[in-house]
Design a protein around this motif. Structure first.
Motif, PDB file in Angstrom:
ATOM      1  N   MET A   1      25.341  12.415  28.038  1.00  0.00           N
ATOM      2  CA  MET A   1      25.454  12.444  29.363  1.00  0.00           C
ATOM      3  C   MET A   1      24.796  11.337  29.955  1.00  0.00           C
ATOM      4  N   THR A   2      25.569  10.876  31.009  1.00  0.00           N
ATOM      5  CA  THR A   2      24.973   9.737  32.130  1.00  0.00           C
ATOM      6  C   THR A   2      24.602  10.459  33.221  1.00  0.00           C
ATOM      7  N   ALA A   3      23.980   9.595  34.138  1.00  0.00           N
ATOM      8  CA  ALA A   3      23.546   9.982  35.474  1.00  0.00           C
ATOM      9  C   ALA A   3      24.794  10.278  36.173  1.00  0.00           C
ATOM     10  N   ASP A   4      26.210   9.598  35.996  1.00  0.00           N
ATOM     11  CA  ASP A   4      27.157  10.096  36.653  1.00  0.00           C
ATOM     12  C   ASP A   4      27.577  11.395  36.478  1.00  0.00           C
ATOM     13  N   ASP A   5      27.257  11.739  35.290  1.00  0.00           N
ATOM     14  CA  ASP A   5      27.745  13.022  34.678  1.00  0.00           C
ATOM     15  C   ASP A   5      26.898  14.311  35.457  1.00  0.00           C
ATOM     16  N   HIS A   6      25.517  13.915  35.418  1.00  0.00           N
ATOM     17  CA  HIS A   6      24.741  14.840  36.145  1.00  0.00           C
ATOM     18  C   HIS A   6      24.993  15.074  37.514  1.00  0.00           C
ATOM     19  N   GLU A   7      25.312  13.852  38.370  1.00  0.00           N
ATOM     20  CA  GLU A   7      25.692  13.896  39.692  1.00  0.00           C
ATOM     21  C   GLU A   7      26.913  14.777  39.817  1.00  0.00           C
ATOM     22  N   LEU A   8      28.052  14.585  39.034  1.00  0.00           N
ATOM     23  CA  LEU A   8      29.208  15.344  39.213  1.00  0.00           C
ATOM     24  C   LEU A   8      28.980  16.833  38.882  1.00  0.00           C
ATOM     25  N   GLU A   9      28.114  17.115  37.812  1.00  0.00           N
ATOM     26  CA  GLU A   9      27.746  18.489  37.620  1.00  0.00           C
ATOM     27  C   GLU A   9      27.078  19.041  38.578  1.00  0.00           C
ATOM     28  N   THR A  10      26.180  18.404  39.527  1.00  0.00           N
ATOM     29  CA  THR A  10      25.483  18.704  40.632  1.00  0.00           C
ATOM     30  C   THR A  10      26.548  19.162  41.787  1.00  0.00           C
ATOM     31  N   LEU A  11      27.562  18.165  41.782  1.00  0.00           N
ATOM     32  CA  LEU A  11      28.423  18.274  42.954  1.00  0.00           C
ATOM     33  C   LEU A  11      29.309  19.675  42.768  1.00  0.00           C
ATOM     34  N   LEU A  12      29.551  19.901  41.343  1.00  0.00           N
ATOM     35  CA  LEU A  12      30.505  21.154  40.879  1.00  0.00           C
ATOM     36  C   LEU A  12      29.732  22.245  41.176  1.00  0.00           C
ATOM     37  N   ARG A  13      28.451  22.247  40.980  1.00  0.00           N
ATOM     38  CA  ARG A  13      27.331  23.409  40.959  1.00  0.00           C
ATOM     39  C   ARG A  13      27.417  23.824  42.516  1.00  0.00           C
ATOM     40  N   GLY A  14      27.717  23.075  43.212  1.00  0.00           N
ATOM     41  CA  GLY A  14      27.566  23.003  44.655  1.00  0.00           C
ATOM     42  C   GLY A  14      28.741  24.178  45.170  1.00  0.00           C
ATOM     43  N   PHE A  15      29.658  24.465  44.273  1.00  0.00           N
ATOM     44  CA  PHE A  15      30.671  25.378  44.466  1.00  0.00           C
ATOM     45  C   PHE A  15      30.080  26.601  43.693  1.00  0.00           C
ATOM     46  N   ARG A  16      30.024  27.919  44.603  1.00  0.00           N
ATOM     47  CA  ARG A  16      29.267  28.837  43.852  1.00  0.00           C
ATOM     48  C   ARG A  16      30.408  30.018  43.682  1.00  0.00           C
ATOM     49  N   PRO A  17      30.186  30.509  42.261  1.00  0.00           N
ATOM     50  CA  PRO A  17      31.432  31.304  41.901  1.00  0.00           C
ATOM     51  C   PRO A  17      30.968  32.654  42.625  1.00  0.00           C
ATOM     52  N   VAL A  18      32.063  33.465  43.077  1.00  0.00           N
ATOM     53  CA  VAL A  18      32.050  34.630  43.800  1.00  0.00           C
ATOM     54  C   VAL A  18      31.469  35.689  42.963  1.00  0.00           C
ATOM     55  N   ALA A  19      30.958  36.538  43.660  1.00  0.00           N
ATOM     56  CA  ALA A  19      30.070  37.716  42.863  1.00  0.00           C
ATOM     57  C   ALA A  19      31.433  38.598  42.744  1.00  0.00           C
ATOM     58  N   PRO A  20      31.144  39.402  41.541  1.00  0.00           N
ATOM     59  CA  PRO A  20      32.161  40.399  41.174  1.00  0.00           C
ATOM     60  C   PRO A  20      31.933  41.662  41.850  1.00  0.00           C
ATOM     61  N   LEU A  21      32.759  42.720  41.669  1.00  0.00           N
ATOM     62  CA  LEU A  21      32.544  43.949  42.336  1.00  0.00           C
ATOM     63  C   LEU A  21      31.424  44.568  41.617  1.00  0.00           C
ATOM     64  N   PRO A  22      30.809  45.400  42.543  1.00  0.00           N
ATOM     65  CA  PRO A  22      29.897  46.282  41.699  1.00  0.00           C
ATOM     66  C   PRO A  22      29.909  46.986  40.344  1.00  0.00           C
ATOM     67  N   LEU A  23      28.945  46.748  39.436  1.00  0.00           N
ATOM     68  CA  LEU A  23      29.055  47.293  38.233  1.00  0.00           C
ATOM     69  C   LEU A  23      29.334  48.885  38.269  1.00  0.00           C
ATOM     70  N   ARG A  24      30.258  49.398  37.510  1.00  0.00           N
ATOM     71  CA  ARG A  24      30.614  50.844  37.651  1.00  0.00           C
ATOM     72  C   ARG A  24      29.745  51.401  36.374  1.00  0.00           C
ATOM     73  N   ALA A  25      28.898  52.313  36.425  1.00  0.00           N
ATOM     74  CA  ALA A  25      28.354  52.748  35.436  1.00  0.00           C
ATOM     75  C   ALA A  25      29.317  53.689  34.773  1.00  0.00           C
ATOM     76  N   PRO A  26      29.026  53.931  33.296  1.00  0.00           N
ATOM     77  CA  PRO A  26      30.185  54.669  32.782  1.00  0.00           C
ATOM     78  C   PRO A  26      30.186  56.078  33.088  1.00  0.00           C
ATOM     79  N   GLY A  27      31.310  56.588  33.423  1.00  0.00           N
ATOM     80  CA  GLY A  27      31.421  58.044  33.802  1.00  0.00           C
ATOM     81  C   GLY A  27      31.479  58.003  35.504  1.00  0.00           C
ATOM     82  N   SER A  28      31.066  56.834  35.953  1.00  0.00           N
ATOM     83  CA  SER A  28      31.110  57.118  37.416  1.00  0.00           C
ATOM     84  C   SER A  28      32.512  57.045  37.976  1.00  0.00           C
ATOM     85  N   ARG A  29      33.418  56.604  37.453  1.00  0.00           N
ATOM     86  CA  ARG A  29      34.758  56.831  37.825  1.00  0.00           C
ATOM     87  C   ARG A  29      35.215  58.142  37.612  1.00  0.00           C
ATOM     88  N   ARG A  30      34.793  58.825  36.780  1.00  0.00           N
ATOM     89  CA  ARG A  30      35.165  60.403  36.379  1.00  0.00           C
ATOM     90  C   ARG A  30      34.596  61.175  37.554  1.00  0.00           C
TER      91      ARG A  30
END
Lengths: 121, 159
Positions: free
Chosen positions: A1-30
């Motif tokens: 891993m080069t410094a450039d790789d780390h820089e690119l990783e940092t740039l990419l991590r600036g994009f935050r993945p969106v959060a999923p829907l709230p976790l449904r407990a088993p049986g909550s749907r029922r």
């Protein structure tokens, strides 16, 4: 891993993945569906009860089938009215070829027409 | 016994976004990815569930397997819907979509290693374990993927 790789990783991590829907407990749907199902079941039960009440309140016309039971015919035999009972049932249960539009009447008419066309009587 | 519900919820909050993005990089819609994620975590809430000491690689692998199963059983291929799966640093939707497009254009094996390394915050060795490939192969794929992304996102090579 080069410094450039780390820089690119940092740039990419600036994009935050969106959060999923709230976790449904088993049986909550029922549980979520249960009140809806319960309401539907209650409505269906009420409808059945109401229909039965109305049916019980109505006087039941005697159907030909009820008079054609083995018990009813036995009673007619014991009363010496077996032939009369059969005649009555025949009128009620068997198709009447004299009525216009009835299947036997139509079949008979067609048969007669064919005989005429074929040079018969 | 099982896994305490609070622990499962904490993992979901911490790793959920990265797992969802990873799942979405395998299946063809966000809805499918959400379903896969829920499936994995619901299993984790079962009374007989056991959580390994290193839950991160385990969860990524579980999500991967679930997604691959779903993808195999998908009856027909449709055009994937346009869904924003990332938030850009400055909130620009177009940049987020650009990133998704670039990721989508990577070969599957390269995209997966990027997802695991960058957003899953794993080492190359951990990512290799999830993908069940040698670490050298994982490192090689990662280098290729970064080279392509670097060209798009304009981070200069200082050599």
């Amino acid at each position: 891993m080069t410094a450039d790789d780390h820089e690119l990783e940092t740039l990419l991590r600036g994009f935050r993945p969106v959060a999923p829907l709230p976790l449904r407990a088993p049986g909550s749907r029922r549980r979520r569906i249960a009140p809806w199902l319960a309401g539907l079941a209650a409505a269906a039960a009420l409808a059945v009860v109401a229909t039965r009440s109305v049916r019980q309140a109505e006087p039941r016309p005697e159907s030909p089938g009820s008079r054609a039971s083995v018990g009813a015919l036995n009673a007619a035999v014991r009363a010496g009215q077996y032939e009369t009972a059969l005649d009555t049932l025949a009128v009620e249960m068997l198709p009447d070829p004299r009525q216009p539009g009835r299947a036997l009447r139509v079949a008979g008419d067609v048969s007669q027409d064919r005989r005429i066309l074929a040079g018969g009587h | 016994m099982g896994v305490p519900q609070e622990a499962v919820q904490a993992l979901y909050v911490e790793l959920g976004p990265a797992l969802l993005a990873y799942a979405r990089s395998i299946v063809r819609s966000r809805a499918e990815a959400e379903d896969a994620l829920q499936q994995v975590f619901v299993k984790l809430m079962a009374p007989d569930a056991v959580l390994p000491r290193e839950p991160r690689p385990y969860l990524f692998r579980a999500v991967r397997n679930t997604c691959l199963n779903r993808r195999r059983s998908a009856s027909r291929q449709t055009t994937p819907p346009l869904e924003v799966m990332f938030e850009a640093p400055d909130g620009r939707r177009d940049l987020a979509l650009d990133l998704q497009k670039e990721l989508a254009e990577l070969p599957d094996e390269q995209r997966e290693i990027v997802m695991l390394r960058v957003w899953g915050e794993m080492t190359i060795e951990e990512a290799a374990q999830v993908l069940e490939i040698p670490a050298n192969t994982a490192a090689s794929r990662y280098r290729y993927a970064l080279a392509k992304l670097r060209a798009r996102f304009g981070v200069p090579v200082t050599r």
